[in-house]
Design a protein around this motif. Structure first.
Motif, PDB file in Angstrom:
ATOM      1  N   UNK A   9      10.382   1.536  12.964  1.00 51.59           N
ATOM      2  CA  UNK A   9       9.669   1.090  13.146  1.00 51.59           C
ATOM      3  C   UNK A   9       8.970   0.367  13.856  1.00 51.59           C
ATOM      4  N   UNK A  10       8.629  -0.720  12.459  1.00 51.15           N
ATOM      5  CA  UNK A  10       8.300  -2.325  13.367  1.00 51.15           C
ATOM      6  C   UNK A  10       8.934  -3.030  14.120  1.00 51.15           C
ATOM      7  N   UNK A  11       9.915  -3.453  13.284  1.00 48.00           N
ATOM      8  CA  UNK A  11      11.184  -3.597  14.246  1.00 48.00           C
ATOM      9  C   UNK A  11      11.445  -2.667  16.002  1.00 48.00           C
ATOM     10  N   UNK A  12      12.153  -2.145  15.326  1.00 52.58           N
ATOM     11  CA  UNK A  12      12.094  -1.403  16.614  1.00 52.58           C
ATOM     12  C   UNK A  12      10.774  -1.224  18.011  1.00 52.58           C
ATOM     13  N   UNK A  13       9.878  -1.212  17.465  1.00 52.46           N
ATOM     14  CA  UNK A  13       8.459  -1.812  18.575  1.00 52.46           C
ATOM     15  C   UNK A  13       8.544  -2.898  18.700  1.00 52.46           C
ATOM     16  N   UNK A  14       9.222  -3.817  18.321  1.00 49.10           N
ATOM     17  CA  UNK A  14       8.729  -5.178  18.824  1.00 49.10           C
ATOM     18  C   UNK A  14      10.606  -5.592  19.506  1.00 49.10           C
ATOM     19  N   UNK A  15      11.417  -4.674  19.278  1.00 47.48           N
ATOM     20  CA  UNK A  15      12.613  -5.376  19.444  1.00 47.48           C
ATOM     21  C   UNK A  15      12.619  -4.466  21.416  1.00 47.48           C
ATOM     22  N   UNK A  16      11.959  -3.546  20.954  1.00 40.59           N
ATOM     23  CA  UNK A  16      11.426  -2.393  22.485  1.00 40.59           C
ATOM     24  C   UNK A  16      10.024  -3.329  23.712  1.00 40.59           C
ATOM     25  N   UNK A  17       9.622  -4.101  22.814  1.00 39.77           N
ATOM     26  CA  UNK A  17       8.758  -4.574  24.190  1.00 39.77           C
ATOM     27  C   UNK A  17       9.232  -6.693  24.091  1.00 39.77           C
ATOM     28  N   UNK A  18      10.117  -6.533  23.662  1.00 36.51           N
ATOM     29  CA  UNK A  18      10.938  -7.423  24.177  1.00 36.51           C
ATOM     30  C   UNK A  18      10.055  -8.989  22.876  1.00 36.51           C
ATOM     31  N   UNK A  19       9.648  -8.873  21.975  1.00 38.97           N
ATOM     32  CA  UNK A  19       9.089 -10.013  21.752  1.00 38.97           C
ATOM     33  C   UNK A  19       9.297 -10.682  20.983  1.00 38.97           C
TER      34      UNK A  19
ATOM     35  N   UNK B  81       0.981  -1.155   0.151  1.00 40.78           N
ATOM     36  CA  UNK B  81      -0.628   0.464  -0.129  1.00 40.78           C
ATOM     37  C   UNK B  81       1.008   1.108  -0.159  1.00 40.78           C
ATOM     38  N   UNK B  82       2.121   0.922  -0.234  1.00 34.01           N
ATOM     39  CA  UNK B  82       3.239   2.730  -0.095  1.00 34.01           C
ATOM     40  C   UNK B  82       3.425   2.682  -2.093  1.00 34.01           C
ATOM     41  N   UNK B  83       2.567   2.091  -2.864  1.00 33.75           N
ATOM     42  CA  UNK B  83       2.588   2.827  -4.049  1.00 33.75           C
ATOM     43  C   UNK B  83       3.915   3.201  -4.439  1.00 33.75           C
ATOM     44  N   UNK B  84       4.567   3.541  -4.527  1.00 36.20           N
ATOM     45  CA  UNK B  84       5.999   3.744  -5.166  1.00 36.20           C
ATOM     46  C   UNK B  84       6.981   3.674  -4.458  1.00 36.20           C
ATOM     47  N   UNK B  85       6.780   4.385  -3.461  1.00 42.82           N
ATOM     48  CA  UNK B  85       7.533   5.445  -2.185  1.00 42.82           C
ATOM     49  C   UNK B  85       7.946   4.390  -1.083  1.00 42.82           C
ATOM     50  N   UNK B  86       8.939   3.889  -2.030  1.00 44.49           N
ATOM     51  CA  UNK B  86      10.224   2.423  -0.780  1.00 44.49           C
ATOM     52  C   UNK B  86      10.418   3.032   0.523  1.00 44.49           C
ATOM     53  N   UNK B  87      11.041   4.083   0.344  1.00 40.02           N
ATOM     54  CA  UNK B  87      11.274   5.182   1.737  1.00 40.02           C
ATOM     55  C   UNK B  87      10.553   4.736   2.901  1.00 40.02           C
ATOM     56  N   UNK B  88       9.129   5.300   2.359  1.00 40.39           N
ATOM     57  CA  UNK B  88       8.336   5.238   3.753  1.00 40.39           C
ATOM     58  C   UNK B  88       7.652   3.444   3.854  1.00 40.39           C
ATOM     59  N   UNK B  89       8.054   2.875   2.759  1.00 41.52           N
ATOM     60  CA  UNK B  89       8.199   1.724   2.942  1.00 41.52           C
ATOM     61  C   UNK B  89       8.925   0.789   4.226  1.00 41.52           C
ATOM     62  N   UNK B  90      10.319   1.211   4.157  1.00 40.69           N
ATOM     63  CA  UNK B  90      11.223   0.820   4.952  1.00 40.69           C
ATOM     64  C   UNK B  90      11.295   1.563   5.983  1.00 40.69           C
ATOM     65  N   UNK B  91      10.713   2.905   6.317  1.00 37.95           N
ATOM     66  CA  UNK B  91      10.601   3.425   7.356  1.00 37.95           C
ATOM     67  C   UNK B  91       9.474   2.784   8.589  1.00 37.95           C
ATOM     68  N   UNK B  92       8.983   2.407   7.726  1.00 36.04           N
ATOM     69  CA  UNK B  92       7.193   1.619   7.985  1.00 36.04           C
ATOM     70  C   UNK B  92       8.392   0.359   8.931  1.00 36.04           C
ATOM     71  N   UNK B  93       8.727  -0.226   8.699  1.00 39.19           N
ATOM     72  CA  UNK B  93       9.566  -1.760   8.488  1.00 39.19           C
ATOM     73  C   UNK B  93      10.446  -1.326   9.878  1.00 39.19           C
TER      74      UNK B  93
END
Length: 78
Positions: A67-77, A53-65
């Motif tokens: 943030x997701x990785x940081x979130x899960x690392x902070x919550x120790x999943x 759903x990011x169209x051609x904005x690969x930078x937003x896609x990378x930023x999303x992932x």
């Protein structure tokens, strides 16, 4: 007429040139194969970005992932 030694020398030079040509073509084929693989990987990546759903904005896609990785690392999943 050529002597046997001269004939062998001419044949050796001829076959050396043929080997050089085959080697050059083999390198060009390998380069083309690698280029096709890179293009295929890029197309697959762009399709993932588009499908997410990011169209051609690969930078937003990378930023999303990121943030997701940081979130899960902070919550120790794990």
């Amino acid at each position: 007429m050529f002597s046997r030694a001269q004939q062998l020398e001419v044949e050796e030079e001829f076959f050396a040139k043929q080997d050089a040509i085959r080697e050059r073509y083999a390198c060009q084929i390998e380069d083309a194969r690698r280029e096709a693989l890179i293009e295929q990987e890029m197309a697959e990546y762009c399709n993932k970005v588009w499908a997410a759903g990011f169209g051609t904005d690969h930078e937003a896609y990378e930023a999303y992932w990121k943030r997701t990785l940081e979130y899960y690392e902070q919550h120790e999943y794990n």
